[in-house]
Design a protein around this motif. Structure first.
Motif, short mmCIF file in Angstrom:
data_model
loop_
_atom_site.label_atom_id
_atom_site.label_comp_id
_atom_site.label_asym_id
_atom_site.label_seq_id
_atom_site.Cartn_x
_atom_site.Cartn_y
_atom_site.Cartn_z
N GLN A 83 0.85 -1.19 0.00
CA GLN A 83 0.00 0.00 0.00
C GLN A 83 0.89 1.25 0.00
O GLN A 83 1.72 1.40 0.89
N LEU A 100 -2.58 8.78 -7.93
CA LEU A 100 -3.65 7.78 -7.76
C LEU A 100 -3.68 6.83 -8.94
O LEU A 100 -3.88 5.64 -8.79
N GLY A 103 -1.31 4.15 -8.70
CA GLY A 103 -1.64 3.07 -7.77
C GLY A 103 -1.56 3.43 -6.30
O GLY A 103 -1.74 2.55 -5.44
N ALA A 104 -1.28 4.69 -5.99
CA ALA A 104 -1.27 5.08 -4.59
C ALA A 104 -2.69 4.97 -4.04
O ALA A 104 -3.65 5.23 -4.77
N THR A 105 -2.83 4.59 -2.78
CA THR A 105 -4.18 4.50 -2.22
C THR A 105 -4.35 5.46 -1.06
O THR A 105 -5.39 5.46 -0.40
N THR A 123 -5.18 3.17 8.87
CA THR A 123 -6.37 3.15 8.00
C THR A 123 -6.02 2.54 6.64
O THR A 123 -6.73 1.71 6.10
N LEU A 124 -4.91 2.98 6.10
CA LEU A 124 -4.46 2.47 4.80
C LEU A 124 -4.28 0.97 4.87
O LEU A 124 -4.73 0.22 3.99
N GLY A 127 -7.31 -1.12 4.60
CA GLY A 127 -8.08 -1.10 3.35
C GLY A 127 -8.80 0.20 3.08
O GLY A 127 -9.63 0.27 2.19
N GLY A 128 -8.48 1.23 3.84
CA GLY A 128 -9.08 2.53 3.58
C GLY A 128 -8.19 3.35 2.66
O GLY A 128 -7.18 2.86 2.17
N SER A 129 -8.58 4.57 2.44
CA SER A 129 -7.78 5.45 1.60
C SER A 129 -7.68 6.82 2.25
O SER A 129 -8.40 7.74 1.88
N MET A 131 -6.86 10.44 3.05
CA MET A 131 -6.46 11.60 2.26
C MET A 131 -6.61 12.83 3.15
O MET A 131 -7.56 12.89 3.93
N SER B 133 -13.91 4.97 5.36
CA SER B 133 -12.68 4.53 4.71
C SER B 133 -12.92 3.58 3.54
O SER B 133 -12.23 3.66 2.53
N ALA B 136 -13.84 5.78 0.59
CA ALA B 136 -12.69 6.48 0.05
C ALA B 136 -11.88 5.54 -0.84
O ALA B 136 -11.43 5.92 -1.93
N ARG B 137 -11.73 4.32 -0.39
CA ARG B 137 -10.94 3.38 -1.18
C ARG B 137 -11.59 3.12 -2.55
O ARG B 137 -10.93 3.08 -3.57
N VAL B 140 -10.99 6.14 -4.75
CA VAL B 140 -9.60 6.19 -5.20
C VAL B 140 -9.33 5.13 -6.26
O VAL B 140 -8.61 5.37 -7.22
N HIS B 144 -7.29 4.33 -10.56
CA HIS B 144 -6.20 3.45 -10.97
C HIS B 144 -6.22 3.23 -12.47
O HIS B 144 -7.23 2.89 -13.04
#
Lengths: 216, 216
Positions: A83, A100, A103-105, A123-124, A127-129, A131, B133, B136-137, B140, B144
DNA sequence: GCTGGAATCCCACGAAAGGGGGATTCCGGC
DNA sequence: GCCGGAATCCCCCTTTCGTGGGATTCCAGC
């Protein structure tokens, strides 16, 4: 299978020594996080990942040599499960979206507090994103439907819309005519009108405008 | 000009009485927030907004009559400065994206804790875009880039990519040749190669594929 | 009942685009 | 040093487009 006690392994890619070491220290000294590497260039990081890829990478954008965005692309290609969170001062649309796309999440600004940063890493990892709020707003805004009609653009009639759609799929005049069971001359006339209304001079320009308008 | 002490005025649109009143109570009893209305339908809410639009609207999606998404579209049309946050149990791509397209700038799930919800309202009011979250994922992920090569698609060379980009802007062969200071015949050759690799037979098809690939 | 826009069809002309060849140069990798 | 891909240039021939006219029918709104 990981459990609550497995620390999140984090790598830092950042060329400014002070920042890099500050981040590494923050991470390694926090419960549940494990700093497994800190690199001053993307090239060095990638080399090291061959041995052990981390769960999460904090990636600077402005690196010497390969940019953080390019590095992200490569990383996600080789290790799709890693990630990547961009950690940067930039908040221009171009860098955000290219990151993004690469592939950045996650995408957080460097002014984020240590506490929030750790929270974002976790969070990342779940599985979250994460920001930064201004970033999230920009991302969301790209979804907003463009106003029904752009300034100075005359609306197309139903038939014209229909023909434009087919035109954009690459169908020839003849094919469009057959599909709609009308004469080819009619098709040509409609297309003339479409071009005039859209201020374009070729089917390609019309198609590109159409696609951009419809596919968000 | 607002200051720290101006409470954020919030309206709730939610058909389930218990949920609606719970939210209103939470908001009105919290410092810095002011519940100025709670409505069981979009129609009633819109009617009330004519008198006084709130800063923030918490909008349910599954409403009787007009849906929350439709309501959002209308709201943003009449009161563009109102910030709409979808508050729902749905997390399918379709509802998410239609909401954002309609003009929502936040999207949180109903299982969000009261504390987080208040925090999200305030983030929204400050110009952020709070999202749960998982939401958001998903957002995002739509950015990709499609895998480097679609099945059966050969990669284009640098020069070909360059020409494809110009081609997609509607430039003629002659213009592309001049821009790149190469012969028109060279342009034609490259384009032949591009078409073969992309499995298309016209510049329009190529352009559409290209645009869809680049603009997300 | 008139007017205007939408949708239909027609023609002619020149400019682009597309398809199929073939050829040379340069460069990097084996 | 040879091979292959990338980039460059050239020719011929056909099809498709884009442009600029003109014309008819139908229907809705005034």
């Amino acid at each position: 299978m990981s459990n609550d006690t497995d620390p999140i392994s984090v790598a830092v890619v950042e060329d400014v020594t002070q920042v890099r070491e500050g981040l590494a220290l923050l991470i390694s000294s926090s419960d549940g996080f494990d700093a497994i590497g800190a690199y001053d260039s993307a090239e060095r990081a990638i080399e090291a990942f061959a041995t052990r890829p981390p769960d999460v990478v904090l990636m600077d954008i402005g690196l010497p040599g390969m940019s953080g965005i390019e590095a992200t692309r490569l990383l996600k290609e080789r290790w799709p499960s890693v990630q990547v969170m961009m950690l940067t001062v930039y908040e221009d649309d171009d860098r955000i979206f290219r990151s993004l796309q690469a592939g950045a999440t996650g995408y957080v600004l460097k002014n984020t507090s240590p506490t929030d940063l750790l929270h974002d890493i976790s969070t990342l990892n779940r599985g979250g994103s994460p920001m930064s709020s201004s970033i999230a707003r920009r991302v969301v805004e790209t979804f907003h439907a463009t106003p029904p009609s752009e300034p100075g653009e005359e609306p197309l009639t139903k038939r014209e819309e229909e023909i434009l759609a087919l035109l954009s799929e690459g169908f020839r005049y003849r094919e469009i005519a057959d599909k709609l069971t009308i004469g080819i001359e009619t098709v040509r006339t409609h297309i003339h009108h479409i071009y005039r209304k859209m201020h374009v001079r070729s089917r390609t320009e019309a198609a590109v405008k159409y696609v951009r308008r419809t596919s968000r």
